[in-house]
Design a protein around this motif. Structure first.
Motif, mmCIF file in Angstrom:
data_model
loop_
_atom_site.group_PDB
_atom_site.id
_atom_site.type_symbol
_atom_site.label_atom_id
_atom_site.label_comp_id
_atom_site.label_asym_id
_atom_site.label_seq_id
_atom_site.Cartn_x
_atom_site.Cartn_y
_atom_site.Cartn_z
ATOM 1 N N CYS A 29 0.048 -27.711 -25.292
ATOM 2 C CA CYS A 29 -0.652 -28.750 -26.004
ATOM 3 C C CYS A 29 -0.243 -29.325 -27.341
ATOM 4 O O CYS A 29 -0.322 -30.522 -27.604
ATOM 5 C CB CYS A 29 -2.390 -28.195 -26.023
ATOM 6 N N SER A 30 0.076 -28.368 -27.977
ATOM 7 C CA SER A 30 0.824 -28.622 -29.423
ATOM 8 C C SER A 30 1.975 -29.726 -29.237
ATOM 9 O O SER A 30 2.226 -30.171 -30.257
ATOM 10 C CB SER A 30 1.066 -27.409 -30.234
ATOM 11 N N ALA A 37 -2.749 -31.192 -32.571
ATOM 12 C CA ALA A 37 -1.667 -30.239 -32.579
ATOM 13 C C ALA A 37 -1.560 -28.907 -33.481
ATOM 14 O O ALA A 37 -1.487 -27.935 -33.298
ATOM 15 C CB ALA A 37 -0.219 -31.081 -32.675
ATOM 16 N N PRO A 38 -2.145 -29.329 -34.544
ATOM 17 C CA PRO A 38 -2.275 -28.304 -35.876
ATOM 18 C C PRO A 38 -3.030 -27.141 -35.169
ATOM 19 O O PRO A 38 -2.649 -26.072 -35.506
ATOM 20 C CB PRO A 38 -2.532 -29.054 -37.010
ATOM 21 N N CYS A 43 -4.178 -21.947 -33.471
ATOM 22 C CA CYS A 43 -4.988 -21.126 -32.256
ATOM 23 C C CYS A 43 -4.084 -19.989 -31.427
ATOM 24 O O CYS A 43 -4.266 -19.099 -31.082
ATOM 25 C CB CYS A 43 -5.615 -21.764 -31.179
ATOM 26 N N ALA A 44 -2.764 -20.696 -31.058
ATOM 27 C CA ALA A 44 -1.784 -20.086 -30.323
ATOM 28 C C ALA A 44 -1.413 -18.957 -31.057
ATOM 29 O O ALA A 44 -1.262 -17.685 -30.642
ATOM 30 C CB ALA A 44 -0.608 -20.669 -30.099
ATOM 31 N N ASP A 81 -12.843 -27.679 -29.720
ATOM 32 C CA ASP A 81 -13.460 -28.764 -30.320
ATOM 33 C C ASP A 81 -12.529 -30.039 -30.348
ATOM 34 O O ASP A 81 -13.016 -31.180 -30.185
ATOM 35 C CB ASP A 81 -14.255 -28.697 -31.487
ATOM 36 N N GLU A 82 -11.334 -29.721 -31.080
ATOM 37 C CA GLU A 82 -10.386 -30.747 -31.243
ATOM 38 C C GLU A 82 -9.951 -31.229 -30.251
ATOM 39 O O GLU A 82 -9.801 -32.414 -29.904
ATOM 40 C CB GLU A 82 -9.271 -30.049 -32.022
ATOM 41 N N CYS A 83 -9.665 -30.371 -29.166
ATOM 42 C CA CYS A 83 -8.853 -31.047 -27.900
ATOM 43 C C CYS A 83 -10.054 -31.742 -26.858
ATOM 44 O O CYS A 83 -9.697 -32.490 -26.213
ATOM 45 C CB CYS A 83 -8.418 -29.563 -26.828
#
Length: 117
Positions: A29-30, A37-38, A43-44, A81-83
């Motif tokens: 996803c990033s 992306a950040p 998270c990764a 939440d961001e995604c």
């Protein structure tokens, strides 16, 4: 596992698997270079750290493990939440958000297993 209570290995394996899947989804996803992306990169990294810590376990205390699980849950929540803001436009963001949710659930189950152990 000095200082750690006996763990249900199936619960622990599910958490490791969920962290691995979340790390992979967040990494993919990033690379889309969207606003999430950040959060995905962070998270990764958190999921990777959680996995490595769970595999090592030596020197881990219940308090440290709980803090690590809490941090992983918080990072997955933020990334999810961001995604979710892009999930309608991007199947990759939707997949990432779902992986984050699964990781949060698995970390929560591991945390609950520790409390009852």
């Amino acid at each position: 596992m000095d200082g750690m209570p006996a763990m249900d290995m199936q619960v622990m394996q599910a958490c490791l698997d969920a962290c691995a899947a979340c790390e992979q989804a967040c990494t993919v996803c990033s690379m889309q270079l969207m606003d999430c992306a950040p959060a995905c990169m962070n998270c990764a990294d958190m999921c990777n750290t959680m996995m490595r810590s769970m595999l090592r376990m030596q020197g881990m205390t219940p308090a440290v493990m709980m803090a690590m699980l809490d941090a992983c849950i918080a990072m997955c929540q933020m990334c999810m939440d961001e995604c979710m803001m892009h999930a309608d436009e991007s199947p990759v963001c939707k997949m990432c958000a779902e992986a984050c949710k699964a990781c949060m659930d698995a970390c929560s189950a591991t945390r609950s297993a520790m409390v009852t152990a």
